[in-house]
Design a protein around this motif. Structure first.
Motif, mmCIF file in Angstrom:
data_model
loop_
_atom_site.group_PDB
_atom_site.id
_atom_site.type_symbol
_atom_site.label_atom_id
_atom_site.label_comp_id
_atom_site.label_asym_id
_atom_site.label_seq_id
_atom_site.Cartn_x
_atom_site.Cartn_y
_atom_site.Cartn_z
ATOM 1 N N THR A 15 -31.643 40.847 -12.966
ATOM 2 C CA THR A 15 -32.766 40.348 -13.755
ATOM 3 C C THR A 15 -32.257 39.790 -15.076
ATOM 4 O O THR A 15 -31.568 40.482 -15.831
ATOM 5 C CB THR A 15 -33.789 41.463 -14.017
ATOM 6 N N SER A 17 -33.262 37.791 -18.756
ATOM 7 C CA SER A 17 -34.390 37.592 -19.664
ATOM 8 C C SER A 17 -33.920 36.855 -20.908
ATOM 9 O O SER A 17 -32.738 36.901 -21.271
ATOM 10 C CB SER A 17 -35.020 38.936 -20.048
ATOM 11 N N SER A 60 -38.277 35.680 -17.989
ATOM 12 C CA SER A 60 -37.473 36.567 -17.161
ATOM 13 C C SER A 60 -37.596 36.185 -15.695
ATOM 14 O O SER A 60 -38.542 35.497 -15.285
ATOM 15 C CB SER A 60 -37.869 38.037 -17.360
#
Length: 364
Positions: A15, A17, A60
Motif C-alpha cells: 500500500t 500513500s 493511497s
C-alpha cells in the motif's frame, strides 16, 4: 508504504500513500515502479498504478506484487488532466516521469541521477523474498580504500585502490563510474575486502568517454578504443595491477554490458572475464557505420575466444531479456553464470548483482 502478506505466499500486498501538499491541485498520483509501470505505459494500461484520493485528502492504493521483487520507484503527482482518460503520448509521459518524487514514507533511497527519465532521487522497494544485498552499509572501523580522479584527454575516470592492494592486484574496469560512486560502491568493496571475501582490488571507474554522450561513448569504437588503449598502460604503470586476463574483469550495465562483451571478445589478451548486467544485446545500432550492434556480438561470441561470463537480466525487461537469453544460449561453450531476477533495468537490482558477480569472477 505498508507491506502485508497475500493469501498466495508468492505475492505481497503493498500500500502506497501520498499526502498532497498545499499548492496547485493534483489530478492523479501515479506509482512509477521502474519497469512495471513503464511497461504499463507502453501497453496503455496505467490505471492499476494510479492512487485514489481518500476522504481525508490523502492519496493511497494497494498493488499485488511478486514477493521477490526489488524495484526503485517514485510517486508522480499529475496535473493538467487525469491519466484515467486513456493512453497518453510520449511527451506527456516524459512530463509525468519528470514530476516523480521519492516516497517520503520510505527511508530506502536510490541517489539522484540513477533513474531513467528523472534526475532526482528515487525510493527502493524490497519485498521479503528479494535476494539479499549484503555489504552496502558502511561500518565503523572498516578500513577504507583510496579514490582518485584522473583526466585522460577528454575522458575522465576514477580509480579505487582497496586497502592492501599491492603489486599484481586484480583489476576491474567498471563503466558508468560516477553513478556507481554515487551509489557508494566503495563501501561494498571495502566491506568485502575487510571480510576476506574479495582480494584487495583496483577498480577503474570510467566516467565519460571522449567527452561524448553516454550511448555514443559506449557504442562507437573510434571513441572507446583510444580510451582503452590509454587506460590499460595508465593503470598498469600507476597501480602495478595484474596483467593476467583471468584476473581482469570488465563490467557494465545496459550498453556498458554490450561494450564489456565486445572488449573481452576483441581483446582477450587483456580482458578474461565479463560482468554484464541487463546487457543491451537488443541494440540495433544507428546509421553510424562501425557502431556496435547487439546481434553481431551474439553471433560473434559463439566462435570467439573462451571467456568467463557472469550475466544477469530482469524478468521485466522484455526485449532486452530476450536478447540476454539468446546470448546465454550462444555462450554454451563458455564458463557462464547466468541469472534472472524479479525486477527491471534498475540500479536498485544491479547493486547486488555487481557484488555477486565480483565474488564469482574473482574468487579468493
Amino acid at each position: 508504504m505498508l507491506i502485508t502478506p497475500d493469501p498466495d505466499p508468492a505475492f505481497c500486498l503493498v500500500t502506497f500513500s501520498w499526502a498532497e501538499p498545499a499548492g496547485p491541485p493534483v489530478d492523479d498520483v501515479l506509482v512509477r515502479l521502474i519497469a512495471l509501470t513503464d511497461h504499463a505505459q507502453d501497453d496503455g494500461r496505467l490505471e492499476p498504478f494510479l492512487l485514489d484520493r481518500q476522504p481525508d485528502g490523502v492519496w493511497s492504493g494497494t498493488l499485488r506484487l511478486p514477493a521477490d521483487l526489488r524495484t526503485s520507484y517514485q510517486l508522480c503527482p499529475v496535473r493538467h488532466g487525469s491519466l484515467r482518460e486513456g493512453p497518453i503520448d510520449d511527451e506527456r509521459w516524459s512530463a509525468v516521469m519528470t514530476a516523480g518524487l521519492a516516497d517520503p514514507a520510505n527511508p530506502a533511497i536510490l541517489p539522484a541521477g540513477c533513474t531513467f527519465g528523472n534526475q532526482g532521487p528515487a525510493s527502493v522497494l524490497e519485498l521479503p523474498a528479494a535476494p539479499p544485498q549484503p555489504g552496502w552499509r558502511r561500518r565503523l572501523g572498516t578500513p577504507t580504500g583510496r579514490v582518485t580522479r584522473h583526466a585522460l584527454g577528454s575522458s575522465s575516470v576514477h580509480v579505487y585502490q582497496a586497502p592492501g592492494a599491492e603489486v599484481d592486484a586484480p583489476l576491474v574496469v567498471l563503466f558508468d563510474g560516477v553513478r556507481w560512486l554515487s551509489l557508494d560502491v566503495t563501501t561494498m568493496l571495502d566491506n568485502f575486502v575487510a571480510d576476506g571475501l574479495l582480494e584487495p582490488v583496483v577498480v577503474l571507474l570510467v566516467d565519460t568517454i571522449g567527452g561524448a554522450r553516454r550511448y555514443h561513448g559506449l557504442t562507437r569504437p573510434w571513441l572507446f578504443s583510444p580510451l582503452v588503449d590509454d587506460l590499460i598502460p595508465f593503470v598498469e604503470d600507476g597501480w602495478k595491477v595484474t596483467r593476467d586476463p583471468a584476473r581482469t574483469v570488465v563490467a557494465g550495465q545496459s550498453l556498458g554490458g554490450l561494450l564489456s562483451t565486445h572488449l573481452a571478445r576483441t581483446r582477450p589478451e587483456r580482458f578474461g572475464a565479463v560482468l554484464g548486467q541487463s546487457c543491451s544485446f537488443w541494440w540495433p545500432g544507428t546509421e553510424e557505420v562501425g557502431e556496435l550492434i547487439g546481434e553481431a556480438e551474439i553471433e560473434a561470441v559463439e566462435t570467439g575466444p573462451r571467456t568467463r561470463f557472469h550475466l544477469t537480466a530482469g524478468l521485466h525487461e522484455r526485449d532486452l531479456l530476450t536478447g540476454n537469453r539468446r546470448m546465454r544460449d550462444a555462450l554454451s561453450a563458455h564458463d557462464l553464470t547466468y541469472r534472472e531476477y524479479q525486477g527491471g533495468h534498475d540500479f536498485a537490482c544491479w547493486r547486488g548483482d555487481l557484488a555477486d558477480g565480483l565474488l564469482t569472477l574473482l574468487p579468493k
